[in-house]
Design a protein around this motif. Structure first.
Motif, PDB file in Angstrom:
ATOM      1  N   THR A 348      32.359 -28.051  10.746  1.00 21.00           N
ATOM      2  CA  THR A 348      30.915 -27.839  10.725  1.00 21.00           C
ATOM      3  C   THR A 348      30.567 -26.423  10.289  1.00 21.00           C
ATOM      4  O   THR A 348      29.660 -26.205   9.476  1.00 21.00           O
ATOM      5  N   ALA A 349      31.293 -25.455  10.824  1.00 25.91           N
ATOM      6  CA  ALA A 349      31.044 -24.058  10.465  1.00 25.91           C
ATOM      7  C   ALA A 349      31.302 -23.818   8.979  1.00 25.91           C
ATOM      8  O   ALA A 349      30.522 -23.142   8.294  1.00 25.91           O
ATOM      9  N   ALA A 350      32.385 -24.401   8.454  1.00 25.88           N
ATOM     10  CA  ALA A 350      32.718 -24.202   7.045  1.00 25.88           C
ATOM     11  C   ALA A 350      31.725 -24.917   6.138  1.00 25.88           C
ATOM     12  O   ALA A 350      31.348 -24.396   5.080  1.00 25.88           O
ATOM     13  N   LEU A 351      31.283 -26.107   6.512  1.00 19.64           N
ATOM     14  CA  LEU A 351      30.382 -26.881   5.667  1.00 19.64           C
ATOM     15  C   LEU A 351      28.992 -26.274   5.613  1.00 19.64           C
ATOM     16  O   LEU A 351      28.364 -26.206   4.552  1.00 19.64           O
ATOM     17  N   THR A 352      28.491 -25.814   6.737  1.00 17.05           N
ATOM     18  CA  THR A 352      27.127 -25.284   6.784  1.00 17.05           C
ATOM     19  C   THR A 352      27.060 -23.780   6.539  1.00 17.05           C
ATOM     20  O   THR A 352      25.982 -23.250   6.239  1.00 17.05           O
ATOM     21  N   GLY A 353      28.183 -23.081   6.686  1.00 16.01           N
ATOM     22  CA  GLY A 353      28.172 -21.633   6.571  1.00 16.01           C
ATOM     23  C   GLY A 353      27.760 -20.935   7.845  1.00 16.01           C
ATOM     24  O   GLY A 353      27.796 -19.693   7.925  1.00 16.01           O
ATOM     25  N   TYR A 357      31.866 -16.232   9.944  1.00 13.19           N
ATOM     26  CA  TYR A 357      31.965 -15.543   8.666  1.00 13.19           C
ATOM     27  C   TYR A 357      31.063 -14.308   8.726  1.00 13.19           C
ATOM     28  O   TYR A 357      29.911 -14.378   9.163  1.00 13.19           O
ATOM     29  N   ASN A 358      31.590 -13.172   8.285  1.00 19.07           N
ATOM     30  CA  ASN A 358      30.922 -11.889   8.495  1.00 19.07           C
ATOM     31  C   ASN A 358      29.485 -11.853   7.998  1.00 19.07           C
ATOM     32  O   ASN A 358      28.622 -11.217   8.604  1.00 19.07           O
ATOM     33  N   LYS A 359      29.211 -12.511   6.874  1.00 22.81           N
ATOM     34  CA  LYS A 359      27.849 -12.514   6.350  1.00 22.81           C
ATOM     35  C   LYS A 359      26.889 -13.132   7.355  1.00 22.81           C
ATOM     36  O   LYS A 359      25.810 -12.589   7.635  1.00 22.81           O
ATOM     37  N   HIS A 360      27.266 -14.258   7.922  1.00 25.76           N
ATOM     38  CA  HIS A 360      26.403 -14.928   8.891  1.00 25.76           C
ATOM     39  C   HIS A 360      26.342 -14.143  10.202  1.00 25.76           C
ATOM     40  O   HIS A 360      25.259 -13.999  10.798  1.00 25.76           O
ATOM     41  N   LEU A 361      27.474 -13.633  10.641  1.00 26.67           N
ATOM     42  CA  LEU A 361      27.491 -12.863  11.883  1.00 26.67           C
ATOM     43  C   LEU A 361      26.691 -11.569  11.739  1.00 26.67           C
ATOM     44  O   LEU A 361      26.039 -11.121  12.688  1.00 26.67           O
ATOM     45  N   ALA A 382      31.310 -18.670   3.735  1.00 26.76           N
ATOM     46  CA  ALA A 382      32.250 -19.796   3.723  1.00 26.76           C
ATOM     47  C   ALA A 382      32.664 -20.133   2.299  1.00 26.76           C
ATOM     48  O   ALA A 382      33.842 -20.401   2.019  1.00 26.76           O
ATOM     49  N   THR A 383      31.705 -20.089   1.366  1.00 27.79           N
ATOM     50  CA  THR A 383      32.013 -20.398  -0.037  1.00 27.79           C
ATOM     51  C   THR A 383      32.997 -19.382  -0.610  1.00 27.79           C
ATOM     52  O   THR A 383      33.953 -19.755  -1.313  1.00 27.79           O
ATOM     53  N   HIS A 384      32.782 -18.123  -0.311  1.00 31.54           N
ATOM     54  CA  HIS A 384      33.688 -17.071  -0.805  1.00 31.54           C
ATOM     55  C   HIS A 384      35.107 -17.277  -0.283  1.00 31.54           C
ATOM     56  O   HIS A 384      36.079 -17.204  -1.047  1.00 31.54           O
TER      57      HIS A 384
END
Length: 427
Positions: A348-353, A357-361, A382-384
């Protein structure tokens, strides 16, 4: 019972919701479904369904509900309520219990008829009929000896459905019967099998067969079980019962199950006649026989699934999730719901971002930098991490191999999980 990292499995949590909670919420939907057309109601319903999506996935509190619904293939609650209202309205109308009083809540049938032309066609559903007196016997166990018993007149029946249509086949050497009966495009295999038995009984009556031991052999266990039941809500089953009762007045009738495609001459011939019937053009306007209730319900469900797909394709939010999941995938949803809680949380975390991941955090104020901790060259999303980061290229090559796009990666969740677990970037 449920926490982010402990409690019931995702599959069991979803089952409890769909079997217990959602029916409670949608109770009486045929009366109040029009409220679901309001955005305020849709927002409230979505907030309720968000609770179960979060319980299933264990996602972060920022995870969008729409993305979780698409990932798990859960119909938005306002669409599910409209679906329940439509199926209830069809059932009430079939039983002549839906009165046209001018109230707006019954207009749902008019809305459906615009998309499903045959919604107004005759329906095979009837009010429940109880059957206790039967002048025929049902044998649900195969007996290879019965076909060779001299005193029995054997009639073999079968049904077929192909892309071109449906048909029934009736064959009997004893009574010189060779019938291929086309029954149109919209009939089900169940109806084709049942109509084969019904036509066999009608043929017995037309030929005025009396004082005979007649054995009707069919490879449809479901039809024989329906005839063996003491109640029915199917018009074609009830008509078949009544016809068998009539010919059973003067004959000893036995309906017996026989294994299909077992190289029995009679069964193979009936199958051939049924396939011939399915390839023939039926005489008359479609539908040739009343539509089965299951077909109508299936059409309503497909209509709501299409609406869900349209909503997902038109939504402007959930950019990361839409890149990973451009189309709602029922097969992928079945795989995901069978994962354990920790695994589904990672997916779920990987699919939605919305994950570790540091950008989201950084956006949440948890970290002081959005840069990728593996390469320090760009923002860590996540995409990166899944596609571009050179710092984890070795892990990516080892576990993801030739998968180069997000949709390809998420169609292989087991490989993705190994990659994510190898990184160890868990919330």
């Amino acid at each position: 019972m449920i926490g982010k990292s402990w409690g019931l499995t995702p599959k069991l949590t979803l089952w409890l919701y769909t079997a217990v909670i959602r029916p409670m919420i949608s109770y009486g939907a045929v009366v109040w479904w029009r409220r679901t057309l309001l955005t305020t109601t849709q927002s409230k319903l979505q907030s309720w369904q968000r609770l179960v999506c979060m319980a299933i996935t264990g996602g972060m509190r920022t995870t969008p509900t729409t993305a979780m619904e698409a990932m798990l293939n859960i119909l938005p609650l306002h669409l599910f309520i409209q679906q329940e209202a439509a199926t209830t309205a069809v059932r009430l109308k079939t039983h002549k219990l839906l009165c046209s009083t001018g109230t707006p809540h019954i207009k749902i049938l008019e809305d459906i008829a615009k998309d499903i032309p045959f919604m107004e066609a005759p329906n095979d559903g009837i009010q429940i009929k109880y059957i206790f007196d039967k002048k025929y016997k049902i044998q649900l166990e195969e007996d290879s000896r019965v076909a060779s018993i001299g005193r029995d007149l054997s009639i073999f029946t079968d049904g077929s459905k192909t892309k071109t249509g449906s048909g029934s086949g009736i064959f009997s050497e004893d009574l010189n019967i060779n019938i291929s009966l086309p029954i149109g495009t919209y009939s089900t295999v169940f109806q084709a099998e049942c109509l084969g038995i019904l036509e066999a009984a009608r043929t017995i009556g037309r030929r005025n067969v009396k004082d005979s031991h007649i054995r009707i052999l069919s490879d449809s266990m479901s039809v024989l079980q329906a005839l063996d039941s003491n109640s029915t809500t199917s018009g074609i089953i009830y008509e078949c019962h009544n016809t068998l009762m009539q010919v059973g007045e003067n004959n000893d009738i036995t309906l017996q199950w026989i294994k299909g495609h077992n190289n029995t001459r009679g069964n193979d011939k009936a199958d051939e006649l049924a396939r011939r019937g399915s390839s023939m053009t039926a005489i008359g306007a479609e539908p040739i026989i009343p539509l089965p209730s299951c077909w109508l319900k299936g059409q309503i469900r497909q209509r709501m699934k299409h609406k869900h797909i349209t909503l997902w394709s038109e939504i402007e939010d959930c950019r990361q999730a839409k890149l990973a999941l451009p189309e709602i995938d029922a097969k992928l949803a079945r795989i995901l719901i069978n994962l354990d809680r920790r695994q589904l949380r990672l997916i779920t975390a990987a699919l939605t971002g919305h994950g570790p991941y540091n950008k989201h955090l950084f956006n949440m104020g948890i970290t002081d930098s959005p840069l990728c901790r593996a390469c320090m060259g760009t923002e860590e999303t996540a995409t990166h991490v899944l596609l571009y980061c050179p710092g984890v290229a070795a892990y990516r090559a080892q576990h993801l191999g030739t998968l180069k796009t997000l949709p390809e990666i998420f169609k292989k969740p087991k490989k993705l999980l190994k990659f994510l677990e190898e990184l160890g970037w868990q919330e």
